[in-house]
Design a protein around this motif. Sequence first.
Motif, short mmCIF file in Angstrom:
data_model
loop_
_atom_site.label_atom_id
_atom_site.label_comp_id
_atom_site.label_asym_id
_atom_site.label_seq_id
_atom_site.Cartn_x
_atom_site.Cartn_y
_atom_site.Cartn_z
N HIS A 61 0.64 -1.18 0.00
CA HIS A 61 0.04 0.00 0.07
C HIS A 61 1.04 1.13 0.13
N ASN A 395 -11.30 10.16 -0.79
CA ASN A 395 -10.91 8.89 -0.48
C ASN A 395 -9.34 9.09 -0.77
N THR A 396 -8.96 9.41 -1.66
CA THR A 396 -7.30 9.63 -1.76
C THR A 396 -6.68 10.28 -0.57
N ARG A 399 -6.91 7.85 2.51
CA ARG A 399 -6.07 6.68 2.45
C ARG A 399 -4.92 7.24 2.74
N ASN A 400 -4.25 8.15 2.22
CA ASN A 400 -2.80 9.07 2.60
C ASN A 400 -2.84 9.39 4.04
N SER A 402 -4.52 7.72 6.39
CA SER A 402 -4.00 6.55 7.15
C SER A 402 -2.92 5.95 7.10
N ARG A 408 -2.06 8.16 11.69
CA ARG A 408 -2.18 6.84 11.29
C ARG A 408 -2.35 5.82 12.20
N ASP A 412 -7.65 4.11 9.91
CA ASP A 412 -7.49 3.10 8.83
C ASP A 412 -8.20 3.35 7.76
N TYR A 413 -7.96 2.60 6.52
CA TYR A 413 -8.84 2.69 5.14
C TYR A 413 -8.57 1.27 4.73
N ALA A 415 -10.46 -0.83 0.95
CA ALA A 415 -11.24 -0.40 -0.18
C ALA A 415 -11.44 -2.11 -0.91
N GLY A 435 -13.63 2.86 1.98
CA GLY A 435 -13.58 3.85 0.92
C GLY A 435 -14.45 3.63 -0.40
#
Length: 480
Positions: A61, A395-396, A399-400, A402, A408, A412-413, A415, A435
């Motif tokens: 990831h 979402n980006t 996600r970043n 997380s 962090r 958490d993220y 998908a 996501g």
Amino acid sequence: MTDQIEAAAQSWAAKQRAAEGLIPLVGSLYRENDVLLTVYGRSLLNKSVTGIIKAHRYARHFDGVELDLDETLAVAQQLAELDPGPSTIDLGRLAASVRTGGDVASVLAEQLAEVVGATASADAGPRDVVLYGFGRIGRLLARILIDRAGGTGLRLRAIVVRRSGKGGEDIVKRASLLRRDSVHGKFDGTIVVDQENETILANGTLIQVIYSDDPSTVDYTAHGIDDAIIVDNTGIWRDDAGLRKHLASPGASKVILTAPGKGEVKNIVFGVNSDAIAPEDTVLSAASCTTNAITPVLKVLNDEFGVVNGHVETVHSFTNDQNLIDNYHKGSRRGRAAGLNMVLTETGAAKAVAKALPEFAGKLSGNAIRVPTPNVSMAVLNLNLERATTVEELNTFLRNTSLHSPMRNQIDYIASPEVVSTDLVGSKRAGVVDGLATIVDGDRVVVYVWYDNEFGYSCQVIRCVAQMAGLDMPSLPALS
């Protein structure tokens, strides 16, 4: 095809050998140096060979590819020679730096300079922790503290409960509940009960069982316990005056509540307002599981997009305060059978967000639906933002966040189109953004956040306890 089969088997065997080499290094650095090794935030402590391999696969990831175990083994071997001091060190990030920035020795010397050769204070010793109450959260806190014993600054010394059985029946039953859990599985280790001395020995941690109906009547010093942090898991005393009853007991110095505090009690969501924990604070609350799940996500969304207002709907697993079958309950609807019904009820989590984030005062409404599952809940955040966005942008960003932000360990993220609630049992994060469920219509968004309302919340509580104890270990390499 035969060549492919053989190549796959050889590749797996090589990963196993490298993981087997990592295990003793992870253990010795933790117990001898107070160093916790991770891979992009995933702890390697007490992990099996397969568990270490899975943690390295998680690195895709970040790097786009699976992390090479031989790389991290080489980093860990060099790290052990440097004799680092108390810290959390991310082998994944170090390996990435080595891959792009030079040899192992020079990268480690540069990025770990503040802890190389450092040692913990010789007279500091671990801080005593007492669990007042031993229910769902209390037993999970015990598991976490026992799992980290030997290289942590926290030491579980006692649990305090009301005596419920005759003779030694009470302690045997409580040990059994620690040993086996229908949701979280078996305790990983050994448990020995000493009925005569009323102790439980769990993986080398000797836990005194103390019986009391009143927090102000316990003499902890009689059991060799001093300057202890009391973690109140009962929820009976929730205001400052009630919680201070604990501090009347010899040997107790601070208390933290695992429920929302009332009145002027500070409600702490670790990672959001944990910098508000002052050395002189003796009474704190770790807020609620739902507040811990949603507040980090709300904070980062507000910082990035601005939140005008919104509604929070929680779909929450049933809890012990509901009835198994229809019977009288002082609360509305909670008297109806928990295992058979969705139960509409109230939640104070939306208003409680403002106790950690004052800028959210008056912005959120909230409600809750209790559902017939034993653990893992979901919060649906229906928000109006200050600016329009898209599903991709939102979402980006999440996600970043997380992966790379100071939050962090809270966010958490995922998908995956196949994730369901049981997949999140054991999550150490406060909340997990789903996501694929995100909805965006201009400046109106709906964000779905899963959370293990038992274990994920317990991890947040332990983080608060560690900060109350003054255990501020650096996390390296530092994020840029």
